[in-house]
Structures are given as structure tokens and as C-alpha cells.
Design an enzyme around this catalytic site. Structure first.
Site, mmCIF file in Angstrom:
data_model
loop_
_atom_site.group_PDB
_atom_site.id
_atom_site.type_symbol
_atom_site.label_atom_id
_atom_site.label_comp_id
_atom_site.label_asym_id
_atom_site.label_seq_id
_atom_site.Cartn_x
_atom_site.Cartn_y
_atom_site.Cartn_z
ATOM 1 N N GLU A 33 0.836 -1.217 0.000
ATOM 2 C CA GLU A 33 0.000 0.000 0.000
ATOM 3 C C GLU A 33 0.860 1.251 0.000
ATOM 4 O OE1 GLU A 33 -3.814 -1.185 -0.307
ATOM 5 O OE2 GLU A 33 -3.363 0.877 0.281
ATOM 6 N N ASP A 34 1.945 1.206 0.746
ATOM 7 C CA ASP A 34 2.777 2.398 0.903
ATOM 8 C C ASP A 34 4.178 1.991 1.332
ATOM 9 O OD1 ASP A 34 0.873 3.146 3.934
ATOM 10 O OD2 ASP A 34 2.520 1.730 3.628
ATOM 11 N N SER A 35 5.009 2.998 1.588
ATOM 12 C CA SER A 35 6.412 2.729 1.907
ATOM 13 C C SER A 35 6.563 1.974 3.224
ATOM 14 C CB SER A 35 7.187 4.048 1.981
ATOM 15 O OG SER A 35 6.585 4.933 2.917
ATOM 16 N N ARG B 122 -0.822 4.746 12.418
ATOM 17 C CA ARG B 122 -1.115 3.318 12.471
ATOM 18 C C ARG B 122 -0.412 2.653 13.638
ATOM 19 N NH1 ARG B 122 1.058 1.736 6.828
ATOM 20 N NH2 ARG B 122 0.438 3.884 6.503
#
Lengths: 77, 221
Positions: A33-35, B122
Site C-alpha cells: 500500500e505504501d512505503s 497506524r
């Protein structure tokens, strides 16, 4: 389980993807999804496959198939 | 300067906002990556559009500002003359999530190089924290109240990635080679790379929801 199946299963579980979308020709960065996810995946390879891998080597890997070839080169079966 | 973009475009609109080459790149991305890539690009184009207007009085359309990559760094050119706004004097950085894109621009002679990063706050596993943080950084997280630790850890990631983007390496440099000293409010006071203290400036961005974003400026060299 073949090395291909084991690698696909590991990537699918780590990135919470359906294993069906984790093909050998799929780019790793397209799956993450992302780094943060990408780094998390790369960082966990050493522990999962019990190998000594350089971070730079793992960053150069492009596809799932490349990972399998790298693992095989490192003696993982 | 920085800019944020979170407007969704239709596929027809996209062709008006991108150059022909950019459109080809976008079209060839996996479907799930197209929106976030576009968000980042459009934030950058709006930022550049404003910068060009401010510097030279010229108003270029989004499609006339083309953004490509040179290694790990985005670079831009104006397909129509941009007046006194010279791409070579400016450093551009882009970050994106699924919902929005963000871009920062610096005038190199005055501000140095720039890097920007934005993430959704997150939860990190202990293994992940151990992989990207130094021991001192991990210890500092546990000095925070439990309800703040996820945000604090996300902030560490943002500062590291933004700094490495400014440096032009991105995550080709291992994040653990950077050590940041942050106070309990998330303000960085010191940054070391490979043990050596490094000059930098940073700015934390006020973003909606649980998004965390930072800009880091680093000197050239």
C-alpha cells in the site's frame, strides 16, 4: 510446499492480500500500500526465511519471482 | 511551500490534467495505485502552478507542468516557458496516501533540499519498531502515554522518510541509519545520520483526520 508457494503465501499474509493477486511477475511495490508496508515486508524476509540478506540487495528486487530467485540463490528451498 | 490535493477526478478529466507522457505512466499503473499517484502529482502541479505565477506572473495549466522522476527524486519541467521560475533552482518532493496527495517545494539557494512525507497514523508491531527505530528512539516511545505511542511512532517514520527524500536516497538508505531526538510533543531537536549530527529544519503539518505529515529541509551536500 514449493519455494514459490511459500513466498507467495508469506507475501500475501504479510500484506493482507489474496494470494491469487500475488503472481510471480507482479512487482512488490505494486502490492504494498505504501512505503511503510514495503519496508515492513523487506525487513521481515530475513527472519522468515532465516537468511542473511543485505537491505540493499532486497531493495533491488522487483518482482515476486525475483524474490524467489534470490532466496534460491541464498540456499533457501 | 506545500500543497495538498484530495479531489477525485473522472478518467476524462485526468487527461486534461496530465501531459501525454504522464498519462501513459498513470494508465499503466495498477488500478489500486492510480488514485494515490494522481493525488501526489496534482498536489505538486498545483504547488508549481502557484510558484510559477508568483515568480513570473505566468499562469500555466496543469498539463503544461510535467513531472517525471530522476532516481528517487521527482523533477519537473514546463512545456511552455515558465518565465523566471527555473526548475534547476527548485527541489520538489511528493507524498501520497489513497485519499490525498501532498507536495513541498523549496528554493534551493535559500532553503536547501526538501522532503515531505504523509502517513495515516497506524499501529506498528514490535518487530517493525525494532527494524526502523534505534534503541534510543524505541525507548522514547515508551515514555509517551500509551494512547500517543502510535502517533509518535508514525511521526518518527515520517521524519525519517522525509529527511531521506530530501537527501535524494529515499528508503535506499536504511531508516535506522538516521537517529532523531524528539521531545514528547513530537518536536525534533537533533538528527544524526550514521552517528554524525546533521543540520536540518522541519515543519509538522496540520492535516485532517489521523494523518500525520512533515516537511524536512536539508542542506545540499
Amino acid at each position: 510446499m514449493t519455494l514459490e508457494e511459500r513466498t507467495i503465501s508469506f507475501i500475501a499474509t504479510t500484506l493482507k492480500k489474496d494470494p491469487q493477486v500475488v503472481g510471480l511477475d507482479v512487482k512488490i511495490e505494486d502490492l504494498a500500500e505504501d512505503s511503510i508496508e514495503l519496508f515492513g515486508l523487506i525487513s521481515s524476509f530475513e527472519k522468515e526465511f532465516q537468511l542473511e540478506a543485505s537491505y540493499e540487495d532486497l531493495l533491488d528486487i522487483e518482482t515476486v519471482g525475483d524474490i524467489v530467485a534470490y532466496l534460491r540463490q541464498k540456499g533457501v528451498e | 511551500m506545500f500543497e495538498i490535493w484530495n479531489k477525485t477526478l473522472s478518467r476524462t478529466e485526468v487527461s486534461r490534467y496530465l501531459s501525454r507522457e504522464e498519462y501513459v505512466v498513470w494508465e499503466n499503473l495498477p488500478l489500486q495505485k492510480q488514485r494515490s499517484w494522481l493525488n501526489g502529482r496534482l498536489a505538486a502541479k498545483r504547488l508549481l502552478q502557484k510558484g510559477i505565477k508568483q515568480a513570473s506572473g505566468k499562469r500555466l495549466s496543469f498539463a503544461e507542468i510535467e513531472i517525471t522522476s530522476a532516481g528517487k527524486r521527482p523533477v519537473f519541467r514546463c512545456t511552455r516557458q515558465g518565465g523566471d521560475f527555473h526548475p534547476g533552482n527548485h527541489c520538489l518532493s511528493i507524498s501520497h496516501t489513497k485519499e490525498s496527495g501532498i507536495a513541498a517545494l523549496s528554493f534551493i539557494p535559500d532553503e536547501g533540499l526538501v522532503g515531505i512525507d504523509m502517513e495515516n497514523e497506524r499501529q506498528f508491531t514490535a518487530a517493525f519498531l525494532e527494524a526502523f527505530l534505534t534503541k534510543n528512539e524505541r525507548d522514547s516511545i515508551f515514555l509517551c502515554p500509551p494512547q500517543s505511542r502510535d502517533a509518535y511512532a508514525t511521526l518518527y517514520w515520517c521524519y525519517k522518510e522525509a529527511y531521506l527524500k530530501a537527501r535524494g536516497t529515499g528508503l535506499r538508505t536504511h531508516p535506522q541509519s538516521i537517529e532523531i531526538s524528539m521531545d514528547k510533543n513530537g518536536e525534533p531537536s537533533e538528527l544524526r545520520q550514521d552517528g554524525r549530527k546533521t543540520a536540518f529544519r522541519s515543519k509538522r503539518l496540520a492535516l485532517p483526520g489521523r494523518k500525520i505529515g512533515v516537511i524536512v529541509y536539508a542542506p545540499i551536500g
